[in-house]
Design a protein around this motif. Structure first.
Motif, PDB file in Angstrom:
ATOM      1  N   ALA A  83      30.313  36.844 -16.409  1.00 45.02           N
ATOM      2  CA  ALA A  83      28.994  36.199 -16.469  1.00 45.02           C
ATOM      3  C   ALA A  83      28.802  35.521 -17.822  1.00 45.02           C
ATOM      4  O   ALA A  83      28.263  34.405 -17.896  1.00 45.02           O
ATOM      5  CB  ALA A  83      27.894  37.234 -16.233  1.00 45.02           C
ATOM      6  N   ALA A  84      29.263  36.180 -18.893  1.00 42.07           N
ATOM      7  CA  ALA A  84      29.123  35.575 -20.235  1.00 42.07           C
ATOM      8  C   ALA A  84      29.810  34.216 -20.271  1.00 42.07           C
ATOM      9  O   ALA A  84      29.245  33.223 -20.747  1.00 42.07           O
ATOM     10  CB  ALA A  84      29.706  36.516 -21.288  1.00 42.07           C
ATOM     11  N   LEU A  85      31.029  34.156 -19.731  1.00 39.52           N
ATOM     12  CA  LEU A  85      31.765  32.885 -19.715  1.00 39.52           C
ATOM     13  C   LEU A  85      31.056  31.845 -18.849  1.00 39.52           C
ATOM     14  O   LEU A  85      30.892  30.682 -19.248  1.00 39.52           O
ATOM     15  CB  LEU A  85      33.175  33.106 -19.152  1.00 39.52           C
ATOM     16  CG  LEU A  85      34.232  33.651 -20.088  1.00 39.52           C
ATOM     17  CD1 LEU A  85      35.464  34.060 -19.283  1.00 39.52           C
ATOM     18  CD2 LEU A  85      34.595  32.622 -21.154  1.00 39.52           C
ATOM     19  N   GLU A  86      30.664  32.275 -17.658  1.00 41.88           N
ATOM     20  CA  GLU A  86      30.037  31.305 -16.737  1.00 41.88           C
ATOM     21  C   GLU A  86      28.736  30.760 -17.330  1.00 41.88           C
ATOM     22  O   GLU A  86      28.439  29.564 -17.225  1.00 41.88           O
ATOM     23  CB  GLU A  86      29.789  31.930 -15.365  1.00 41.88           C
ATOM     24  CG  GLU A  86      29.179  30.917 -14.405  1.00 41.88           C
ATOM     25  CD  GLU A  86      29.024  31.411 -12.972  1.00 41.88           C
ATOM     26  OE1 GLU A  86      29.674  32.399 -12.592  1.00 41.88           O
ATOM     27  OE2 GLU A  86      28.235  30.786 -12.241  1.00 41.88           O
ATOM     28  N   ILE A  87      27.960  31.639 -17.947  1.00 45.97           N
ATOM     29  CA  ILE A  87      26.689  31.204 -18.532  1.00 45.97           C
ATOM     30  C   ILE A  87      26.938  30.181 -19.648  1.00 45.97           C
ATOM     31  O   ILE A  87      26.266  29.149 -19.727  1.00 45.97           O
ATOM     32  CB  ILE A  87      25.899  32.424 -19.041  1.00 45.97           C
ATOM     33  CG1 ILE A  87      25.373  33.242 -17.855  1.00 45.97           C
ATOM     34  CG2 ILE A  87      24.760  31.991 -19.954  1.00 45.97           C
ATOM     35  CD1 ILE A  87      24.779  34.589 -18.236  1.00 45.97           C
ATOM     36  N   TYR A 126      42.284  36.208 -14.412  1.00 52.02           N
ATOM     37  CA  TYR A 126      41.710  35.335 -13.386  1.00 52.02           C
ATOM     38  C   TYR A 126      40.277  34.908 -13.729  1.00 52.02           C
ATOM     39  O   TYR A 126      39.867  33.766 -13.479  1.00 52.02           O
ATOM     40  CB  TYR A 126      41.737  36.064 -12.021  1.00 52.02           C
ATOM     41  CG  TYR A 126      40.683  35.569 -11.088  1.00 52.02           C
ATOM     42  CD1 TYR A 126      40.853  34.361 -10.407  1.00 52.02           C
ATOM     43  CD2 TYR A 126      39.469  36.262 -10.939  1.00 52.02           C
ATOM     44  CE1 TYR A 126      39.851  33.872  -9.588  1.00 52.02           C
ATOM     45  CE2 TYR A 126      38.473  35.778 -10.127  1.00 52.02           C
ATOM     46  CZ  TYR A 126      38.661  34.581  -9.460  1.00 52.02           C
ATOM     47  OH  TYR A 126      37.670  34.085  -8.663  1.00 52.02           O
ATOM     48  N   ALA A 127      39.494  35.848 -14.306  1.00 47.01           N
ATOM     49  CA  ALA A 127      38.063  35.581 -14.533  1.00 47.01           C
ATOM     50  C   ALA A 127      37.820  34.365 -15.425  1.00 47.01           C
ATOM     51  O   ALA A 127      36.782  33.709 -15.297  1.00 47.01           O
ATOM     52  CB  ALA A 127      37.387  36.807 -15.154  1.00 47.01           C
ATOM     53  N   THR A 128      38.743  34.057 -16.335  1.00 47.71           N
ATOM     54  CA  THR A 128      38.536  32.896 -17.206  1.00 47.71           C
ATOM     55  C   THR A 128      38.462  31.634 -16.343  1.00 47.71           C
ATOM     56  O   THR A 128      37.572  30.791 -16.527  1.00 47.71           O
ATOM     57  CB  THR A 128      39.661  32.769 -18.254  1.00 47.71           C
ATOM     58  OG1 THR A 128      40.037  34.063 -18.718  1.00 47.71           O
ATOM     59  CG2 THR A 128      39.228  31.892 -19.416  1.00 47.71           C
ATOM     60  N   ALA A 129      39.388  31.523 -15.392  1.00 49.99           N
ATOM     61  CA  ALA A 129      39.378  30.371 -14.492  1.00 49.99           C
ATOM     62  C   ALA A 129      38.246  30.476 -13.470  1.00 49.99           C
ATOM     63  O   ALA A 129      37.604  29.475 -13.130  1.00 49.99           O
ATOM     64  CB  ALA A 129      40.719  30.248 -13.773  1.00 49.99           C
ATOM     65  N   LEU A 159      47.993  31.921 -14.508  1.00 51.47           N
ATOM     66  CA  LEU A 159      46.940  31.400 -13.628  1.00 51.47           C
ATOM     67  C   LEU A 159      47.442  30.387 -12.618  1.00 51.47           C
ATOM     68  O   LEU A 159      47.023  30.399 -11.457  1.00 51.47           O
ATOM     69  CB  LEU A 159      45.837  30.718 -14.454  1.00 51.47           C
ATOM     70  CG  LEU A 159      44.923  31.600 -15.284  1.00 51.47           C
ATOM     71  CD1 LEU A 159      43.831  30.748 -15.913  1.00 51.47           C
ATOM     72  CD2 LEU A 159      44.319  32.711 -14.446  1.00 51.47           C
ATOM     73  N   HIS A 160      48.342  29.489 -13.062  1.00 47.87           N
ATOM     74  CA  HIS A 160      48.743  28.410 -12.152  1.00 47.87           C
ATOM     75  C   HIS A 160      49.572  28.921 -10.985  1.00 47.87           C
ATOM     76  O   HIS A 160      49.801  28.177 -10.037  1.00 47.87           O
ATOM     77  CB  HIS A 160      49.459  27.281 -12.912  1.00 47.87           C
ATOM     78  CG  HIS A 160      50.756  27.700 -13.537  1.00 47.87           C
ATOM     79  ND1 HIS A 160      50.836  28.624 -14.549  1.00 47.87           N
ATOM     80  CD2 HIS A 160      52.026  27.324 -13.285  1.00 47.87           C
ATOM     81  CE1 HIS A 160      52.098  28.790 -14.899  1.00 47.87           C
ATOM     82  NE2 HIS A 160      52.846  28.008 -14.135  1.00 47.87           N
TER      83      HIS A 160
END
Ligand SMILES: Cc1ncc(COP(=O)(O)O)c(C=O)c1O
Length: 374
Positions: free
Chosen positions: A61-65, A85-88, A320-321
């Motif tokens: 949530a911190a990243l998305e915000i 994964y969450a970073t992407a 990630l890729h």
């Protein structure tokens, strides 16, 4: 004796402090966006020399915000392929397009070259990830590349509580830093996340976004596409109490890492990711690369079965890729990311690790390594 992959350290005193805080908030009913959240924000900002902190429900949530605050919709966001994964996921949920970049094998982070190669004419932001809690000495060079193009640099500092480079703390190198308090992190709030920023505007945007996009706490006027991203007061109390131990935890973890450095240095072919000059990591993870061609699963199994030593989870075993759900954003092979993900192991590091445990890990890893290369 055995060594587990992870251990979460709350001593009796800390548990009692949390229990008392929770009892009081149950009595008063102040269970969200209350005094503990503010206390946690202030102490986390102070610990990292940051001006503003906003506590939220998770690191994701911190990243998305932050990315919503920067408005990356329908634009490119550079992200290293070596991350969780969450970073992407946060980039995609904020409406952006991830562009995967390769990494510097010395730090597992973006390097100036790999960043330049991933920039596009429509890059809205760059996310730098401090893998394992190590801050790359290229951090200022990366910032300069972003500044020259007017692109905000965001730190995914999920791993990097209390890490620093030349005395500057994680979360203060770019426009904003996003931290996670997932239980295995160096300090935890149970679940939770924190945004650090120097920007009062981004702080205000974050506060609006975390509470359903409401313009203010007391109205029902929704001005942003926010969500239920608040941190609860019990989580904030746990996080505040744990944070008080951060310096001591990092010291212990660094002592373990120094011992690992010395022992692995004597082994041919097992290559630790060493701390570069000026960088002072928290050793959320201690990463080492196995020789090419080693069967990692068999290596881990032997260490576990013969010595009861559990290696901790990799950061990460698949870039990630190559993650199935991110296939639509895959553009090219990223050879360094693929190599370091395939070959890494993470030795267990605990915030209260004993010398006996450290020596057992060294004995186990050295013996299995010698046998597998001998
Ligand atoms: C690099 C990285 N980014 C983001 C996150 C997401 O944090 P959370 O699990 O708190 O949402 C994590 C961890 O879990 C992480 O390791």
């Amino acid at each position: 004796m055995g060594v587990p992959a992870a251990r979460i350290v709350f001593d009796e005193n800390d548990r009692a402090t949390v229990a008392e805080a929770v009892s009081e908030m149950l009595a008063t009913g102040a269970l969200t966006l209350g005094p503990w959240t503010e206390r946690f924000e202030q102490s986390f900002a102070a610990e990292h020399g940051a001006t503003h902190a906003v506590a939220v429900a998770s690191g994701t949530a911190a990243l998305e915000i932050v990315l919503r605050g920067l408005d990356v919709r329908d634009r490119d966001v550079v992200v290293p392929a070596v991350t969780f994964y969450a970073t992407a996921g946060a980039i995609l949920h904020a409406g952006g397009r991830p562009v995967f970049a390769d990494v510097d094998p010395a730090t597992l982070a973006l390097g100036p070259d790999t960043l330049e190669a991933a920039l596009t004419p429509d890059t809205a932001a760059v996310v730098l990830v401090h893998i394992g809690g190590l801050i790359t000495p290229e951090v200022d060079a990366l910032r300069a590349i972003c500044d020259a193009r007017g692109i905000p640099l965001v730190e995914d500092a999920a791993h990097a509580h209390g890490s620093s480079y030349l005395g500057r703390a994680a979360g203060t190198f770019g426009t904003a830093g996003a931290f996670s308090f997932y239980p295995t992190k160096v300090t935890t709030s149970g679940e939770g996340g924190m945004i650090l920023t120097e920007s009062a505007e981004l702080r205000d945007e974050a506060r609006i976004h975390r509470d359903q996009g409401k313009g203010s706490f007391t109205t029902n006027h929704h001005v942003r596409l926010g969500a239920s991203w608040r941190m609860s007061e019990p989580n904030a109390a746990i996080g505040t109490v744990h944070l008080r131990r951060l310096k001591e935890f990092v010291e212990t973890r660094r002592r373990v890492a120094q011992r690992y450095d010395a022992a692995l240095g004597a082994l041919d072919g097992l290559t630790p990711v060493l701390e570069p000059a000026g960088s002072r990591g928290n050793y959320y993870k201690y990463v080492a690369l196995l020789p090419p061609g080693t069967d990692r699963a068999a290596f881990k199994r032997a260490v576990a079965e013969e010595y009861d030593v559990r290696l901790s989870g990799e950061v990460y075993d698949l870039p990630l890729h190559l993650q199935p759900v991110l296939a639509p954003y895959r553009r090219e092979a990223l050879p360094i990311a693929e190599d370091v993900c395939a070959r890494q192991i993470c030795l267990p590091v605990h915030s209260d690790m004993t010398e006996d445990e450290t020596e057992l890990v060294i004995e186990a890893v050295s013996a299995v390594h010698r046998r597998s290369t001998g």
